[in-house]
Design a protein around this motif. Structure first.
Motif, PDB file in Angstrom:
ATOM      1  N   ARG A   1       0.857  -1.189   0.000  1.00 51.54           N
ATOM      2  CA  ARG A   1       0.000   0.000   0.000  1.00 51.54           C
ATOM      3  C   ARG A   1       0.880   1.221   0.000  1.00 51.54           C
ATOM      4  O   ARG A   1       1.845   1.304   0.739  1.00 51.54           O
ATOM      5  CB  ARG A   1      -0.888   0.029   1.234  1.00 51.54           C
ATOM      6  CG  ARG A   1      -2.002  -0.944   1.169  1.00 51.54           C
ATOM      7  CD  ARG A   1      -2.951  -0.688   2.289  1.00 51.54           C
ATOM      8  NE  ARG A   1      -4.058  -1.600   2.179  1.00 51.54           N
ATOM      9  CZ  ARG A   1      -5.028  -1.673   3.025  1.00 51.54           C
ATOM     10  NH1 ARG A   1      -5.044  -0.870   4.066  1.00 51.54           N
ATOM     11  NH2 ARG A   1      -6.005  -2.523   2.862  1.00 51.54           N
ATOM     12  N   ARG A   2       0.487   2.181  -0.833  1.00 55.55           N
ATOM     13  CA  ARG A   2       1.247   3.421  -0.915  1.00 55.55           C
ATOM     14  C   ARG A   2       0.276   4.577  -0.870  1.00 55.55           C
ATOM     15  O   ARG A   2      -0.681   4.632  -1.630  1.00 55.55           O
ATOM     16  CB  ARG A   2       2.042   3.444  -2.209  1.00 55.55           C
ATOM     17  CG  ARG A   2       2.944   4.603  -2.316  1.00 55.55           C
ATOM     18  CD  ARG A   2       3.768   4.517  -3.555  1.00 55.55           C
ATOM     19  NE  ARG A   2       4.699   5.614  -3.550  1.00 55.55           N
ATOM     20  CZ  ARG A   2       5.497   5.894  -4.522  1.00 55.55           C
ATOM     21  NH1 ARG A   2       5.502   5.147  -5.596  1.00 55.55           N
ATOM     22  NH2 ARG A   2       6.317   6.922  -4.445  1.00 55.55           N
ATOM     23  N   SER A   3       0.522   5.479   0.014  1.00 58.05           N
ATOM     24  CA  SER A   3      -0.318   6.669   0.106  1.00 58.05           C
ATOM     25  C   SER A   3       0.583   7.883   0.073  1.00 58.05           C
ATOM     26  O   SER A   3       1.653   7.897   0.653  1.00 58.05           O
ATOM     27  CB  SER A   3      -1.159   6.646   1.387  1.00 58.05           C
ATOM     28  OG  SER A   3      -0.306   6.705   2.509  1.00 58.05           O
ATOM     29  N   SER A   4       0.127   8.901  -0.652  1.00 53.95           N
ATOM     30  CA  SER A   4       0.915  10.121  -0.692  1.00 53.95           C
ATOM     31  C   SER A   4       0.022  11.307  -0.354  1.00 53.95           C
ATOM     32  O   SER A   4      -1.153  11.337  -0.715  1.00 53.95           O
ATOM     33  CB  SER A   4       1.578  10.310  -2.059  1.00 53.95           C
ATOM     34  OG  SER A   4       0.682  10.840  -2.974  1.00 53.95           O
ATOM     35  N   VAL A   5       0.588  12.242   0.354  1.00 53.92           N
ATOM     36  CA  VAL A   5      -0.122  13.437   0.774  1.00 53.92           C
ATOM     37  C   VAL A   5       0.665  14.625   0.267  1.00 53.92           C
ATOM     38  O   VAL A   5       1.881  14.726   0.497  1.00 53.92           O
ATOM     39  CB  VAL A   5      -0.227  13.485   2.320  1.00 53.92           C
ATOM     40  CG1 VAL A   5      -0.896  14.763   2.768  1.00 53.92           C
ATOM     41  CG2 VAL A   5      -0.962  12.266   2.833  1.00 53.92           C
ATOM     42  N   ARG A   6      -0.016  15.539  -0.439  1.00 56.97           N
ATOM     43  CA  ARG A   6       0.612  16.779  -0.894  1.00 56.97           C
ATOM     44  C   ARG A   6       0.094  17.924  -0.083  1.00 56.97           C
ATOM     45  O   ARG A   6      -1.105  18.051   0.137  1.00 56.97           O
ATOM     46  CB  ARG A   6       0.307  17.029  -2.360  1.00 56.97           C
ATOM     47  CG  ARG A   6       1.243  16.350  -3.242  1.00 56.97           C
ATOM     48  CD  ARG A   6       1.040  16.781  -4.637  1.00 56.97           C
ATOM     49  NE  ARG A   6       1.748  15.812  -5.424  1.00 56.97           N
ATOM     50  CZ  ARG A   6       2.184  16.010  -6.612  1.00 56.97           C
ATOM     51  NH1 ARG A   6       1.949  17.133  -7.199  1.00 56.97           N
ATOM     52  NH2 ARG A   6       2.847  15.086  -7.239  1.00 56.97           N
ATOM     53  N   ARG A   7       1.008  18.749   0.335  1.00 61.76           N
ATOM     54  CA  ARG A   7       0.651  19.896   1.129  1.00 61.76           C
ATOM     55  C   ARG A   7       1.376  21.100   0.548  1.00 61.76           C
ATOM     56  O   ARG A   7       2.575  21.051   0.303  1.00 61.76           O
ATOM     57  CB  ARG A   7       1.064  19.672   2.587  1.00 61.76           C
ATOM     58  CG  ARG A   7       0.550  20.703   3.526  1.00 61.76           C
ATOM     59  CD  ARG A   7       0.987  20.405   4.943  1.00 61.76           C
ATOM     60  NE  ARG A   7       2.392  20.736   5.056  1.00 61.76           N
ATOM     61  CZ  ARG A   7       3.247  20.087   5.836  1.00 61.76           C
ATOM     62  NH1 ARG A   7       2.873  19.079   6.546  1.00 61.76           N
ATOM     63  NH2 ARG A   7       4.518  20.454   5.885  1.00 61.76           N
ATOM     64  N   VAL A   8       0.642  22.177   0.325  1.00 60.63           N
ATOM     65  CA  VAL A   8       1.237  23.410  -0.176  1.00 60.63           C
ATOM     66  C   VAL A   8       1.276  24.396   0.972  1.00 60.63           C
ATOM     67  O   VAL A   8       0.250  24.748   1.539  1.00 60.63           O
ATOM     68  CB  VAL A   8       0.430  23.977  -1.368  1.00 60.63           C
ATOM     69  CG1 VAL A   8       1.024  25.278  -1.828  1.00 60.63           C
ATOM     70  CG2 VAL A   8       0.361  22.958  -2.488  1.00 60.63           C
TER      71      VAL A   8
END
Length: 181
Positions: A171-178
């Motif tokens: 499982r791979r999860s990615s979170v982008r935050r600006v």
């Protein structure tokens, strides 16, 4: 704008006091603040290996069973005597050592998460247990292995082999935050 102050005198040991005048220009415009954007990406991955879990559990069970068998039978004399009863089955110190060996290899393969090693140990264990199922008195009964225990070993090694053929779950999860600074 002119600033005159008594405190703004420069003292020089060679000269007399000299008045200093500071001129400043008026501020007419204010510069806009600098806006910077930073993008941060966080990636989390998780891998679950069913074969490592199953091989670890069966390996620990074999270590416990082999340790109890070897401890009860002892290493005082020959490895084929005395015959002891462990978990309702008869065994000798030689069988205990074999169980310890397979348990150790299974635990090491599980800890390394090597499906190839788990599969290899599982196949060797399956073949050895099948031989014990059909010939439980192999080597003149030096193992004192009963057919029922050999069947349990064959089932356990079958589960290990099948689990080694199941692919790992990733499982791979990615979170982008600006972030705006």
């Amino acid at each position: 704008m002119h600033v005159n102050s008594d405190k703004s005198l420069i003292v020089d040991h060679r000269d007399e006091l000299t008045p200093v005048t500071v001129a400043a220009e008026p501020l007419t415009t204010i510069a806009p603040p600098v806006v910077q954007a930073a993008t941060v990406q966080t990636v989390r991955s998780m891998t679950v290996d069913p074969s490592a879990i199953i091989a670890g559990i069966i390996g620990v069970a074999l270590l416990v069973l082999g340790g109890i068998t070897a401890a009860r039978a002892g290493f005082d004399g020959a490895f084929d005597e005395p015959v002891v009863t462990v978990a309702g089955y008869t065994a000798t110190a030689l069988l205990g050592v074999i169980e310890l060996g397979f348990g150790l290899f299974l635990v090491l393969a599980a800890v390394s998460r090597s499906q190839g090693a788990i599969l290899f140990v599982g196949i060797i264990g399956f073949v050895a247990s099948l031989v014990a199922v059909f010939e439980p008195t192999d080597r003149n009964g030096s193992l004192a292995l009963e057919r029922g225990l050999a069947i349990w070993f064959a089932v356990a090694m079958t589960v290990v082999v099948i689990s080694a053929l199941i692919p790992s779950v990733r499982r791979r999860s990615s979170v982008r935050r600006v972030d705006v600074v």
